[in-house]
Design an enzyme around this catalytic site. Structure first.
Site, PDB file in Angstrom:
ATOM      1  N   HIS A 228      -8.576 -15.643   8.348  1.00  0.00           N
ATOM      2  CA  HIS A 228      -7.586 -16.540   7.749  1.00  0.00           C
ATOM      3  C   HIS A 228      -8.217 -17.832   7.253  1.00  0.00           C
ATOM      4  CE1 HIS A 228      -4.839 -13.701   9.678  1.00  0.00           C
ATOM      5  NE2 HIS A 228      -4.172 -13.934   8.574  1.00  0.00           N
TER       6      HIS A 228
ATOM      7  N   GLU B 146       0.607  -2.780   8.135  1.00  0.00           N
ATOM      8  CA  GLU B 146      -0.753  -3.258   8.365  1.00  0.00           C
ATOM      9  C   GLU B 146      -1.345  -2.718   9.662  1.00  0.00           C
ATOM     10  OE1 GLU B 146      -0.715  -7.540   8.084  1.00  0.00           O
ATOM     11  OE2 GLU B 146       1.169  -7.715   9.153  1.00  0.00           O
TER      12      GLU B 146
ATOM     13  N   ASP C 151      -5.339  -6.517   7.536  1.00  0.00           N
ATOM     14  CA  ASP C 151      -5.173  -5.993   8.894  1.00  0.00           C
ATOM     15  C   ASP C 151      -5.245  -4.472   8.923  1.00  0.00           C
ATOM     16  OD1 ASP C 151      -4.992  -8.157  10.691  1.00  0.00           O
ATOM     17  OD2 ASP C 151      -3.100  -8.709   9.751  1.00  0.00           O
TER      18      ASP C 151
ATOM     19  N   CYS D 107      -0.301  -7.001  -0.426  1.00  0.00           N
ATOM     20  CA  CYS D 107      -0.475  -8.462  -0.382  1.00  0.00           C
ATOM     21  C   CYS D 107      -1.737  -8.857   0.373  1.00  0.00           C
ATOM     22  CB  CYS D 107       0.755  -9.134   0.209  1.00  0.00           C
ATOM     23  SG  CYS D 107       1.069  -8.678   1.918  1.00  0.00           S
TER      24      CYS D 107
HETATM   25  C1  PEP Z   1      -2.937  -8.678   5.627  1.00  0.00           C
HETATM   26  O1  PEP Z   1      -3.154  -8.414   6.812  1.00  0.00           O
HETATM   27  O2  PEP Z   1      -3.451  -8.042   4.676  1.00  0.00           O
HETATM   28  C2  PEP Z   1      -2.046  -9.795   5.274  1.00  0.00           C
HETATM   29  C3  PEP Z   1      -1.681 -10.006   4.031  1.00  0.00           C
HETATM   30  O3  PEP Z   1      -1.662 -10.642   6.276  1.00  0.00           O
HETATM   31  P1  PEP Z   1      -2.648 -11.742   6.906  1.00  0.00           P
HETATM   32  O4  PEP Z   1      -3.902 -11.772   6.065  1.00  0.00           O
HETATM   33  O5  PEP Z   1      -1.944 -13.040   6.895  1.00  0.00           O
HETATM   34  O6  PEP Z   1      -2.892 -11.215   8.275  1.00  0.00           O
HETATM   35 MG    MG Z   2      -1.893  -9.353   8.292  1.00  0.00          MG
END
Ligand code: PEP
Ligand code: MG
Length: 576
Positions: A195, A437, A461, A508
């Site tokens: 993140h 995910e 994820d 996403c």
């Molecule tokens: C993901 O896991 O691809 C996602 C979009 O959520 P995050 O990156 O915030 O875990």
């Molecule tokens: Mg995620």
């Protein structure tokens, strides 16, 4: 003498600036002897840190007892406040400063290690565990003594920015860079889909991680160049090298500005199919970026960033304002807001850290929300209130079980009933979707399709959990492979199931914003891509050059391959 180090490129662009060393870990504490005449000042520094941490803990306790947090947090904070007054910790550290001339940080860490050793001898498991509190209190004190990323140096006069050099940075630290003149950052650890890296990309701050010893090698104030595209860091560059990188930076900026011409062109493939290019955001501050590229809406609003890096949680009104601001900024466009995904590398500061053997497999995202129904309900109420102002969709992260959806939907109904009784307006038809995910979710889609209005694949994820590698651990980053046949099967299967049952599916995760995968995802049938706004125009360029009629059968053949090298070659050939 200049030297070059290679790491993992996580956020593109070139940054040239002066090093600012930032510390977080106790491991990084410097050991030095204080001159006799400065001993009183050193003790005063220690006492000031104790007073600051005391203030922090009192604030934390007030927030915890305000009813938003774990009920036992208040007791833990009390314990830590008591430790600050305990002569065995602070008085002993003072003595180490005065008698052995140790610097304050070193004195604290020495005394902490001594106390931890004593705790480890204790039979009673509860008391033995209290050593974690000693460590946490000392960690807080050391952070204050060393200065945190929040206390960044002022803008420099030579026009060059500040480059933050740290062992590690949290996503909340990185988000704080937005308000400072931070040209880039480099860290010893971290992975490209952590993140922290995602936030760097969304702020368009060049960054390289996984450099192992950069924190030891770089010196405060020295000149440092980051090439965030190649993963290269140059320390102590001379004027010639700086000039070369200035030129390269100008070229990159020119390329980007050419892409701006695509801003208002619809993302239509050569055979006429319209593709939605949506934005991933962290909060209202990203609205400018969305407008700059004219995104088709928001596919992922990571609301947890409203909750991180602060001593008290946002109340319903603060959340409502943030959600409403974003929704109103995009009239007529869909805005998908994800309920808070805290835990793992996005830990709340308002909760006493718990020892977690595997944080990524622990109490994270929807699991956390359901253990804190009051906090979750507050968010759902704020979201529903905001839904009155536009096209809101609510998205739930990290689902694996049907009962997690059922419990969430029951809480949404409860929030709706409360608002109705209070005569507060909201959109009765607001859609609830979920993130795919966890491999279990991608393999048992029926229970999701029956309960939800849309799906969004979180590839970051999904890859982490499918391949069993921690996305923020640079030691296993070479195993993080979006083209692994197992990953492609799960993504392809989810897109197909959505099409079969008429449920919209988006991606996403970071894959959606990486031009290397655009044709592959289009060929799989994906029509909704959500990414950080900075990548939208580059992906649009790919869409404009694509022909779905030609891509789809080729991608279907790729999905049948199970030899990685063949998959890689075939994907590379899609662009040829
Ligand atoms: C993901 O896991 O691809 C996602 C979009 O959520 P995050 O990156 O915030 O875990
Ligand atoms: Mg995620």
């Amino acid at each position: 003498m200049a030297f070059t180090i290679h790491g993992l490129p996580v956020s593109q662009g070139i940054a040239i600036g002066h090093v600012h060393l930032v510390s977080h870990a106790l491991l990084e504490v410097n050991h030095y002897h204080v001159a006799e005449r400065h001993l009183e000042e050193e003790v005063a520094r220690l006492d000031e840190a104790v007073a600051t941490v005391h203030g922090e803990l009192v604030g934390l306790k007030a927030a915890a007892t305000a009813g938003h947090s774990h009920s036992e947090v208040g007791a833990f904070v009390d314990l830590q406040i008591m430790m600050l007054a305990d002569p065995l910790l602070i008085e002993a550290a003072r003595r180490l400063v005065l008698e052995r001339r140790c610097n304050a940080e070193w004195a604290l860490v020495q005394q902490m290690e001594h106390l931890v050793e004593q705790f480890e001898q204790i039979e009673d498991p509860y008391l033995r565990e209290r050593k974690a509190d000693v460590v946490q209190v000392v960690e807080r004190l050391v952070k204050v003594l060393l200065g945190q990323p929040g206390h960044l140096p002022p803008k420099r006069r030579d026009g060059l920015g500040t480059i933050v050099v740290a062992h590690d940075l949290s996503p909340a630290d990185t988000l704080g860079f937005r308000d400072h003149n931070i040209a880039g950052f480099v860290t010893d650890v971290g992975g490209p889909t952590s993140h922290t890296a995602i936030v760097a990309r969304s702020l368009a701050i060049p960054a390289v991680v996984g450099l192992h010893h950069i924190r030891q090698l770089a010196e405060e104030d020295e000149l440092l160049i980051i090439d965030g595209t190649r993963g290269v860091v140059i320390v102590g560059a001379d004027a010639g090298i700086v000039e070369e990188y200035r030129l390269r930076r100008a070229e990159l900026e020119l390329e980007r500005s050419k892409l701006n011409r695509l801003r208002d062109t619809p993302a239509r493939t050569l055979d006429g199919e319209l593709v939605n290019l949506l934005a991933n955001i962290e909060g209202p501050k990203d609205i400018g970026h969305i407008r700059a590229v004219n995104a088709d809406g928001i596919g992922l609003y990571r609301t947890e960033f409203l909750f991180l890096g602060r001593d008290s949680l946002p109340d319903e009104d603060e959340q409502y304002e943030a959600y409403r601001t974003v929704i109103k900024a995009l009239p007529g466009k869909p805005v998908t807001i994800r309920t808070f995904d805290v835990g793992a590398d996005k830990a709340l500061d308002t909760v006493s850290p718990r020892f977690e053997p595997n944080p990524a497999l622990g109490l994270r995202a929807i699991r956390y929300s359901l253990t804190e129904p009051k906090m979750f309900l507050t968010q759902l109420r704020a979201l529903l209130r905001a839904s009155a102002h536009g096209k809101l969709q609510i998205m739930i992260p990290m689902l694996a079980h049907a009962h997690e959806i059922d419990q969430t939907l029951a809480l949404v109904d409860k929030a709706k009933a409360e608002l109705r009784a209070e005569r507060v307006k909201f959109d009765e038809t607001v859609q609830i979707g979920g993130m795919i995910e966890v491999p279990a979710a991608a393999l048992a889609l029926g229970m999701f399709i029956r309960r939800l209005a849309f799906l969004s694949i979180g590839t970051n994820d999904l890859i982490q959990y499918t391949l069993a590698i921690d996305r923020s651990d640079e030691a296993v980053v070479h195993l993080y492979d979006p083209l692994h046949p197992a990953v492609l099967k799960l993504i392809g299967g989810t897109i197909q199931a959505g099409a079969r049952y008429g449920l919209p599916v988006s991606v996403c995760g970071e894959m959606a914003g990486d031009p290397a995968y655009t044709l592959l995802l289009l060929g799989m049938g994906l029509r909704n891509f959500s990414m950080h706004p900075g990548n939208i125009l580059e992906i649009k360029q790919q869409v404009l050059r694509s022909d779905l009629g030609e891509l789809a059968p080729r991608v279907q053949r790729i999905l049948k391959l199970d030899e990685p090298a063949k998959v890689r070659d075939a994907v590379a050939r899609l662009a040829g």
